[in-house]
Design a protein around this motif. Structure first.
Motif, PDB file in Angstrom:
ATOM      1  N   ASN A  36      15.555  56.479 -10.875  1.00 57.08           N
ATOM      2  CA  ASN A  36      16.152  57.035  -9.663  1.00 57.08           C
ATOM      3  C   ASN A  36      15.862  56.169  -8.439  1.00 57.08           C
ATOM      4  O   ASN A  36      14.912  55.380  -8.410  1.00 57.08           O
ATOM      5  N   ARG A  37      16.699  56.363  -7.407  1.00 59.35           N
ATOM      6  CA  ARG A  37      16.500  55.638  -6.147  1.00 59.35           C
ATOM      7  C   ARG A  37      15.163  56.015  -5.513  1.00 59.35           C
ATOM      8  O   ARG A  37      14.678  57.146  -5.693  1.00 59.35           O
ATOM      9  N   PRO A  38      14.552  55.111  -4.756  1.00 56.71           N
ATOM     10  CA  PRO A  38      13.237  55.386  -4.172  1.00 56.71           C
ATOM     11  C   PRO A  38      13.192  56.655  -3.334  1.00 56.71           C
ATOM     12  O   PRO A  38      12.182  57.375  -3.346  1.00 56.71           O
ATOM     13  N   GLU A  39      14.278  56.975  -2.643  1.00 54.41           N
ATOM     14  CA  GLU A  39      14.261  58.153  -1.783  1.00 54.41           C
ATOM     15  C   GLU A  39      14.295  59.462  -2.583  1.00 54.41           C
ATOM     16  O   GLU A  39      13.993  60.532  -2.047  1.00 54.41           O
ATOM     17  N   ILE A  40      14.658  59.376  -3.865  1.00 55.96           N
ATOM     18  CA  ILE A  40      14.699  60.562  -4.721  1.00 55.96           C
ATOM     19  C   ILE A  40      13.341  60.833  -5.363  1.00 55.96           C
ATOM     20  O   ILE A  40      13.006  61.971  -5.699  1.00 55.96           O
ATOM     21  N   MET A  41      12.542  59.788  -5.531  1.00 55.67           N
ATOM     22  CA  MET A  41      11.316  59.900  -6.317  1.00 55.67           C
ATOM     23  C   MET A  41      10.297  60.912  -5.779  1.00 55.67           C
ATOM     24  O   MET A  41       9.689  61.648  -6.564  1.00 55.67           O
ATOM     25  N   PRO A  42      10.070  61.013  -4.462  1.00 59.42           N
ATOM     26  CA  PRO A  42       9.053  61.975  -4.004  1.00 59.42           C
ATOM     27  C   PRO A  42       9.332  63.414  -4.425  1.00 59.42           C
ATOM     28  O   PRO A  42       8.416  64.137  -4.832  1.00 59.42           O
ATOM     29  N   SER A  43      10.579  63.848  -4.368  1.00 60.31           N
ATOM     30  CA  SER A  43      10.893  65.225  -4.763  1.00 60.31           C
ATOM     31  C   SER A  43      10.709  65.418  -6.262  1.00 60.31           C
ATOM     32  O   SER A  43      10.251  66.476  -6.719  1.00 60.31           O
ATOM     33  N   LEU A  44      11.037  64.389  -7.052  1.00 56.29           N
ATOM     34  CA  LEU A  44      10.823  64.472  -8.494  1.00 56.29           C
ATOM     35  C   LEU A  44       9.341  64.561  -8.825  1.00 56.29           C
ATOM     36  O   LEU A  44       8.912  65.370  -9.656  1.00 56.29           O
ATOM     37  N   GLU A  45       8.571  63.718  -8.184  1.00 57.23           N
ATOM     38  CA  GLU A  45       7.134  63.718  -8.447  1.00 57.23           C
ATOM     39  C   GLU A  45       6.497  65.034  -8.040  1.00 57.23           C
ATOM     40  O   GLU A  45       5.614  65.561  -8.734  1.00 57.23           O
ATOM     41  N   ALA A  46       6.973  65.614  -6.948  1.00 60.26           N
ATOM     42  CA  ALA A  46       6.430  66.901  -6.503  1.00 60.26           C
ATOM     43  C   ALA A  46       6.768  68.014  -7.485  1.00 60.26           C
ATOM     44  O   ALA A  46       5.957  68.914  -7.735  1.00 60.26           O
ATOM     45  N   ARG A  47       7.976  67.954  -8.060  1.00 60.52           N
ATOM     46  CA  ARG A  47       8.397  69.003  -8.990  1.00 60.52           C
ATOM     47  C   ARG A  47       7.481  69.071 -10.210  1.00 60.52           C
ATOM     48  O   ARG A  47       7.209  70.148 -10.742  1.00 60.52           O
ATOM     49  N   PHE A  48       7.013  67.915 -10.675  1.00 58.57           N
ATOM     50  CA  PHE A  48       6.232  67.872 -11.903  1.00 58.57           C
ATOM     51  C   PHE A  48       4.742  67.639 -11.679  1.00 58.57           C
ATOM     52  O   PHE A  48       3.987  67.470 -12.635  1.00 58.57           O
ATOM     53  N   ALA A  49       4.328  67.663 -10.418  1.00 57.32           N
ATOM     54  CA  ALA A  49       2.946  67.278 -10.102  1.00 57.32           C
ATOM     55  C   ALA A  49       1.912  68.170 -10.772  1.00 57.32           C
ATOM     56  O   ALA A  49       0.865  67.691 -11.216  1.00 57.32           O
ATOM     57  N   ASP A  50       2.157  69.458 -10.851  1.00 57.59           N
ATOM     58  CA  ASP A  50       1.165  70.392 -11.388  1.00 57.59           C
ATOM     59  C   ASP A  50       1.521  70.867 -12.786  1.00 57.59           C
ATOM     60  O   ASP A  50       1.052  71.919 -13.236  1.00 57.59           O
TER      61      ASP A  50
END
Length: 254
Positions: free
Chosen positions: A203-217
């Protein structure tokens, strides 16, 4: 159970990493000779070496399954060099997320071309051989496994086109199942939830933070979890068809 696919041949697309790689290894462990199809030749060569070192047989085929002629050639080469084709795992795919508004539509074309058309091309090229395997193969059955996603069941904000491609896989698979099931070709849909692979990394760099947050826990699935589900589907006796398998991490709600 390790010899239940002896004398059979499997083809796995997207075999250079993640679910495809793990599935190829597991099918070889069950006794199948495996054709490894993907674009990254170096990874396929390494995987074939691992399978060979474990006593299995692997054929490396560098191909882009979004190219219909390349898929046809890959299937033809598999049959020519390994002698038959009993099992196909159409796993190759890409997940490019983000809002529909202002989206780069080239991402949409990539997903449709690979997730939908590539999968359909694979099924179309393989189907005559799977029907032949059902008629005269060692197990009397052919298996086509379509790797979809929980996204083929649950639509999510920011995932619209990916959702659309995976819903298409489900519709295609069910229609094809009805077409060939009385000829003993089984069509199965395997729908993973969140898996710890490189898929999200495209995914594009601007999409990655929301993806990482979704699966963080969340403790995500591993590729072997899905590979074992695929192996379970294709090692059932001829009388048993597992048509749909949804596999989520225990902590995943949607």
């Amino acid at each position: 159970m390790a010899d239940t696919l002896n004398g059979t041949v499997a083809l796995v697309t997207g075999a250079s990493s993640g679910i495809g790689e793990a599935t190829a290894v597991d099918l070889a462990r069950h006794g199948a000779a495996v054709a490894l199809v993907a674009r990254r030749r170096d990874r396929l060569d390494a995987l074939a070496g691992r399978i060979g070192d474990a006593g299995g047989t692997a054929l490396v085929i560098e191909a882009d399954v979004a190219d219909e002629s390349a898929v046809g050639a890959a299937v033809a080469r598999t049959v020519a060099e390994l002698g038959r084709l009993d099992t196909v795992v159409a796993n190759a795919g890409v997940m490019l997320l983000g809002p529909v508004a202002d989206a780069p539509t080239e991402e949409w074309r990539r997903m449709v071309n690979l997730n939908v058309l590539g999968l359909m091309y694979t099924a179309h090229a393989a189907l005559p051989h799977l029907l032949a395997a059902a008629e005269d193969g060692p197990r009397g059955v052919g298996d086509l496994v379509l790797v979809s996603s929980v996204a083929g069941r649950v639509a999510r904000n920011g995932s619209g086109v990916y959702n659309a491609t995976k819903h298409a896989v489900g519709a295609f698979g069910e229609a094809l199942r009805q077409e060939v099931t009385q000829r003993h070709v089984r069509v199965a849909l395997v729908e993973p939830g969140a898996v710890d692979t490189e898929l999200a990394g495209h995914n594009r760099p601007e999409i990655m933070p929301s993806l990482e947050a979704r699966f963080a826990d969340m403790e995500r699935l591993e590729a072997i979890d899905i590979a074992e589900a695929v192996s379970f589907v294709v090692t059932r006796p001829r009388r048993t068809a597992i048509n749909e398998v949804l596999v989520r991490p225990t902590e995943q709600q949607g």
